[in-house]
Write an enzyme that holds these catalytic residues in place. Structure first.
Site, PDB file in Angstrom:
ATOM      1  N   THR A   1      70.046 -35.657   3.519  1.00  0.00           N
ATOM      2  CA  THR A   1      68.648 -35.527   3.128  1.00  0.00           C
ATOM      3  C   THR A   1      67.818 -35.230   4.582  1.00  0.00           C
ATOM      4  OG1 THR A   1      68.911 -37.679   1.787  1.00  0.00           O
ATOM      5  CG2 THR A   1      66.714 -37.373   2.616  1.00  0.00           C
TER       6      THR A   1
ATOM      7  N   ARG B   1      69.443 -41.242 -12.053  1.00  0.00           N
ATOM      8  CA  ARG B   1      69.277 -42.065 -10.749  1.00  0.00           C
ATOM      9  C   ARG B   1      68.113 -41.643  -9.892  1.00  0.00           C
ATOM     10  NH1 ARG B   1      69.910 -41.092  -4.868  1.00  0.00           N
ATOM     11  NH2 ARG B   1      70.839 -43.252  -4.016  1.00  0.00           N
ATOM     12  N   VAL B   2      67.324 -42.621  -9.577  1.00  0.00           N
ATOM     13  CA  VAL B   2      66.303 -42.323  -8.328  1.00  0.00           C
ATOM     14  C   VAL B   2      66.592 -43.213  -7.231  1.00  0.00           C
ATOM     15  CG1 VAL B   2      64.159 -42.371  -7.811  1.00  0.00           C
ATOM     16  CG2 VAL B   2      64.684 -41.886 -10.298  1.00  0.00           C
ATOM     17  N   GLY B   3      66.783 -42.346  -6.138  1.00  0.00           N
ATOM     18  CA  GLY B   3      66.936 -42.928  -5.031  1.00  0.00           C
ATOM     19  C   GLY B   3      65.764 -43.625  -4.019  1.00  0.00           C
ATOM     20  N   ASP B   4      65.948 -43.729  -2.723  1.00  0.00           N
ATOM     21  CA  ASP B   4      64.966 -44.283  -1.944  1.00  0.00           C
ATOM     22  C   ASP B   4      63.930 -43.124  -1.475  1.00  0.00           C
ATOM     23  OD1 ASP B   4      66.908 -42.986  -0.368  1.00  0.00           O
ATOM     24  OD2 ASP B   4      65.923 -43.428   1.559  1.00  0.00           O
TER      25      ASP B   4
ATOM     26  N   THR C   1      67.322 -41.529   5.896  1.00  0.00           N
ATOM     27  CA  THR C   1      68.622 -41.003   5.135  1.00  0.00           C
ATOM     28  C   THR C   1      69.453 -41.915   5.110  1.00  0.00           C
ATOM     29  OG1 THR C   1      69.949 -39.103   5.238  1.00  0.00           O
ATOM     30  CG2 THR C   1      69.645 -40.307   7.300  1.00  0.00           C
ATOM     31  N   GLY C   2      70.552 -41.709   4.247  1.00  0.00           N
ATOM     32  CA  GLY C   2      71.771 -42.601   3.792  1.00  0.00           C
ATOM     33  C   GLY C   2      71.646 -42.990   2.613  1.00  0.00           C
TER      34      GLY C   2
ATOM     35  N   GLY D   1      70.708 -44.478  -0.569  1.00  0.00           N
ATOM     36  CA  GLY D   1      69.224 -44.884  -0.774  1.00  0.00           C
ATOM     37  C   GLY D   1      69.169 -46.282  -1.361  1.00  0.00           C
TER      38      GLY D   1
HETATM   39  N1  GLY Z   1      68.701 -41.331   0.852  1.00  0.00           N
HETATM   40  C1  GLY Z   1      68.929 -40.306  -0.383  1.00  0.00           C
HETATM   41  C2  GLY Z   1      69.466 -40.891  -1.433  1.00  0.00           C
HETATM   42  O1  GLY Z   1      70.029 -41.985  -1.230  1.00  0.00           O
HETATM   43  O2  GLY Z   1      68.901 -40.437  -2.530  1.00  0.00           O
END
Ligand code: GLY
Length: 214
Positions: free
Chosen positions: A144, A172-175, A195-196, A198
């Site tokens: 990211t 899916r929606v991440g952080d 990053t990582g 989410g």
């Molecule tokens: N940090 C990016 C995600 O998990 O979407």
């Protein structure tokens, strides 16, 4: 691999230089965040914009957000499939709507009205990601992209952009577009871009927690 690492460092250095020069000339911090994120999204090395990972249907779905630490204004977008630069759209959500987060078709309809550049989903696909998708490496690093800025007035800004995680579930929606999870900025604390994986940042509200501790 050292050679690959050098390639990535060169790409990051170029963006750092771009942002640093703009800030030195007195540019607005949010302009710099979006300018740098856009450069990173256009660079196929990173998991944002061109070069992003695929979801479990082999399609790229993009998330991004920005936040202004002086005003706590924020904008975010999720699940984009055709907008070339999600970071620019996140900024437009912040500046031109009363909302914080727009998603998928609604976000793309807003992008159309705002005159944003559209591309076919294939534009985002790169041979490297196709190969990764075929192998579907569960433990892959995310890559990211994030930008944090401290401008000459002492204001802080943050922005993050991503394709998410390889093989993520469709929808899916991440952080990244969740303010307080993947992105946060507050002049009283810090500018944070995560990053990582989410889901962990969402559960632990990581960006806000780091800001609060600062
Ligand atoms: N940090 C990016 C995600 O998990 O979407």
């Amino acid at each position: 691999m050292a050679e690959k690492a050098a390639e990535y460092h060169a790409a990051l250095d170029a963006v750092l230089e771009l942002g640093y020069c703009a800030l030195t000339e007195g540019a607005n911090g949010m302009d710099v965040v979006v300018q740098c994120l856009t450069a990173l999204e256009n660079d196929p090395h990173f998991n944002a914009g061109k070069g992003a990972v695929f979801n479990d249907q082999g399609v790229v779905e993009l998330d991004a957000s920005v936040m202004d630490g002086a005003t706590l204004k924020a904008g975010a977008v999720a699940g984009l499939q055709h907008v070339k630069n999600p970071a620019k759209l996140a900024r437009l959500v912040m500046d031109s709507t009363v909302h914080v987060l727009l998603m998928s078709d609604g976000a793309e309809a807003f992008a159309k009205v705002q005159g944003q550049e559209f591309v076919d989903n294939e534009y985002f696909l790169t041979p490297r990601r196709k190969e990764q998708y075929q192998r579907w490496e569960a433990n892959k690093k995310n890559g990211t992209v994030g930008v944090v800025v401290l401008d000459r007035e002492g204001n802080v800004y943050a922005g993050t952009s991503t394709g998410g995680m390889m093989g993520k579930k469709y929808g899916r929606v991440g952080d990244v577009p969740i303010i307080g999870a993947g992105t946060y900025a507050d002049n009283q604390g810090a500018a944070v871009s995560c990053t990582g994986h989410g889901e962990y940042s969402i559960r632990n509200n990581v960006a806000f927690q780091i800001n609060a501790r600062m």
